[in-house]
Scaffold this active site. Structure first.
Site, PDB file in Angstrom:
ATOM      1  N   SER A  10       1.852   3.724   6.751  1.00 14.64           N
ATOM      2  CA  SER A  10       1.302   2.957   5.637  1.00 14.64           C
ATOM      3  C   SER A  10       0.732   1.650   6.183  1.00 14.64           C
ATOM      4  O   SER A  10       0.786   1.382   7.385  1.00 14.64           O
ATOM      5  CB  SER A  10       2.392   2.665   4.598  1.00 14.64           C
ATOM      6  OG  SER A  10       3.358   1.785   5.146  1.00 14.64           O
ATOM      7  N   LYS A  11       0.217   0.823   5.279  1.00 13.23           N
ATOM      8  CA  LYS A  11      -0.421  -0.420   5.708  1.00 13.23           C
ATOM      9  C   LYS A  11       0.523  -1.359   6.444  1.00 13.23           C
ATOM     10  O   LYS A  11       0.089  -2.184   7.246  1.00 13.23           O
ATOM     11  CB  LYS A  11      -1.037  -1.140   4.499  1.00 13.23           C
ATOM     12  CG  LYS A  11      -2.322  -0.482   4.008  1.00 13.23           C
ATOM     13  CD  LYS A  11      -2.991  -1.321   2.934  1.00 13.23           C
ATOM     14  CE  LYS A  11      -4.318  -0.698   2.512  1.00 13.23           C
ATOM     15  NZ  LYS A  11      -4.999  -1.507   1.490  1.00 13.23           N
ATOM     16  N   ARG A  12       1.818  -1.226   6.176  1.00 14.37           N
ATOM     17  CA  ARG A  12       2.755  -2.124   6.865  1.00 14.37           C
ATOM     18  C   ARG A  12       2.821  -1.833   8.362  1.00 14.37           C
ATOM     19  O   ARG A  12       3.272  -2.659   9.144  1.00 14.37           O
ATOM     20  CB  ARG A  12       4.153  -2.027   6.239  1.00 14.37           C
ATOM     21  CG  ARG A  12       4.891  -0.741   6.524  1.00 14.37           C
ATOM     22  CD  ARG A  12       6.298  -0.759   5.941  1.00 14.37           C
ATOM     23  NE  ARG A  12       6.998   0.475   6.184  1.00 14.37           N
ATOM     24  CZ  ARG A  12       6.898   1.563   5.435  1.00 14.37           C
ATOM     25  NH1 ARG A  12       6.094   1.553   4.375  1.00 14.37           N
ATOM     26  NH2 ARG A  12       7.575   2.663   5.718  1.00 14.37           N
TER      27      ARG A  12
END
Length: 463
Positions: free
Chosen positions: A242-244
């Site tokens: 994910s973006k994290r």
């Protein structure tokens, strides 16, 4: 007549193209190209509330940037509604599907009853063999008559034999909603069958859709394609990417200065391997790729590996290709004198194209400011005087070798060492303490420009 191996990539245009999606597209593309088959691009845009024109354009832009070509025109599901209606009617006429008049109240009552009994939520088939008068005021959905027992078995090209018990996973699922629009699984089956898709390579988040699609293939009398379900990409913490974990939008990598060759090489290795090889050009992959060799397990995203690959391609790609990508980022190296020399000067240390751009600007443009931390660390009255004498002594040096020989003699005459001069000189010429080989920087700038920059720095220090 031999069947042409045909694959497809079928994204929904509801946002940017995820790098996991690009990996799926790449696997399909490579398998088709290796077998001289067809690779199709289909936009699954039936969700009118969530679709966006910008998202479709972003998908096409990402394909263009990565150099993935597809066969024929882009297909749009939103333009195929009449085809879907025809096949819905065919199933109704053949008694393989039926109208379900279940009201919202009935649905809620069934849900609560199953919940209380701790049963799996599913439709109970109450209108499966309904012959009565349709109730007033209910717009019916269309449901497929799914098998109620037995097993659905298929051979997956990655996972091997996969079995589903019909009663555990299937009910008479909806294939057309009450407004007449058709559901995802139905569209996919019709499109893949009519477009001649022989091999479906997709993420294993679609595995639960496969038994439903097999039911539809069989009901419609279509040939079932071969399936390859690819495990997800995980972050280094083992969780779904994910973006994290970093950028997930393909075009963000372009803006970060990642080359498409590096990104494709990186993605193909997230699950596939060929011996212990690490570096693969797109041409290599078109010859070598085989989806049967994709790993069953999830792969782990590692940005440092991507940077390593990017640095490799920056070092090895020809000037024209690097400069084409630089121009895409708004920086045209070909307008610079001695451009090839400058690129060779910069590419050895660069991990991204942004490193090239920033370093090039620090050399091409006389410093407007200087790194004060570097000045405090490396500059003092003694080496400022040395720097002044160095500038005054420069005369007719032309290349790095001549500058190096001159500097060696100069330092010997002044009883100094290179460490006394190199960093103050770097700061004077580029504004900071990091640059390529100082002698090659001197060669690129030339004596006149070097003298002017050193004098400007000395004036700055006098203030």
């Amino acid at each position: 007549m031999q069947e042409i191996l045909t694959t497809r990539f079928a994204p929904s245009p509801t946002g940017y193209l995820h790098i996991g999606g690009l990996r799926t597209a790449l696997y399909n593309y490579l398998y088709a190209r290796k077998n001289k088959g067809k690779f199709l691009l289909r936009i699954e845009d039936t969700d009118l509330k969530r679709n966006s024109k910008e998202a479709t354009e972003a998908i096409l832009e990402a394909f263009k940037w990565c150099g993935l070509d597809y066969d024929g025109e882009v297909e749009y599901q939103s333009q195929r509604s009449e085809i879907y209606k025809k096949y819905i009617q065919k199933l109704l006429d053949e008694g393989k599907a039926y109208y379900c008049y279940m009201s919202k109240e009935e649905l809620e009552e069934l849900r609560q009853s199953q919940e209380a009994k701790k049963e799996r939520q599913k439709y109970d088939g109450r209108y499966r063999d309904f012959k009565g008068t349709p109730p007033q005021g209910i717009a019916p959905v269309v449901r497929i008559k799914a098998p109620q027992n037995g097993e659905i078995i298929f051979k997956d090209g990655i996972k091997g034999r996969v079995e589903f018990k019909a009663e555990d996973i299937l009910d008479d699922f909806i294939i057309a909603r009450s407004d007449g629009s058709v559901t995802y699984n139905f569209c996919v089956v019709i499109d893949d069958a009519l477009m001649g898709v022989s091999d479906v390579i997709r993420g294993d988040d679609h595995l639960s859709n496969t038994p439903k699609q097999i039911v539809l293939y069989e009901a419609l009398g279509f040939k079932i394609p071969k399936f390859f379900h690819v495990a997800m990409i995980h972050g280094e913490d083992g969780k779904k990417l994910s973006k994290r974990h970093g950028a997930t939008d393909v075009m963000e990598y372009k803006n970060m200065g990642i080359l498409p060759q590096a990104l494709l090489n990186f993605l193909v290795r997230l699950g596939w391997s060929h011996n212990d090889d690490e570096i693969f050009s797109l041409e290599d992959l078109r010859k070598l790729f085989d989806p049967h060799h994709i790993s069953k397990g999830a792969s782990s995203y590692n940005f440092k590996k991507l940077e390593w690959l990017n640095a490799h391609y920056i070092k090895t790609l020809p000037f024209e290709e690097i400069n084409f990508q630089l121009k895409e980022l708004g920086f045209d190296l070909s307008k610079v004198q001695k451009a090839g020399f400058l690129l060779d000067l910069l590419r050895e240390r660069a991990k991204t194209l942004l490193d090239i751009i920033n370093s090039a600007k620090s050399i091409l443009e006389a410093p407007k400011s200087y790194d004060e931390t570097a000045i405090l660390k490396f500059v003092n009255d003694s080496n400022l005087n040395l720097l002044k004498n160095f500038a005054n002594s420069l005369n007719a040096q032309n290349n790095a070798k001549e500058f190096e020989e001159f500097t060696s003699n100069f330092l010997e005459q002044n009883e100094a060492k290179l460490k006394d001069l190199a960093q103050p000189l770097r700061i004077a010429l580029t504004g900071g303490a990091v640059s390529p080989s100082i002698f090659e920087v001197l060669e690129f700038l030339g004596v006149k420009e070097c003298k002017e920059r050193i004098q400007a720095f000395l004036k700055y220090k006098e203030k």
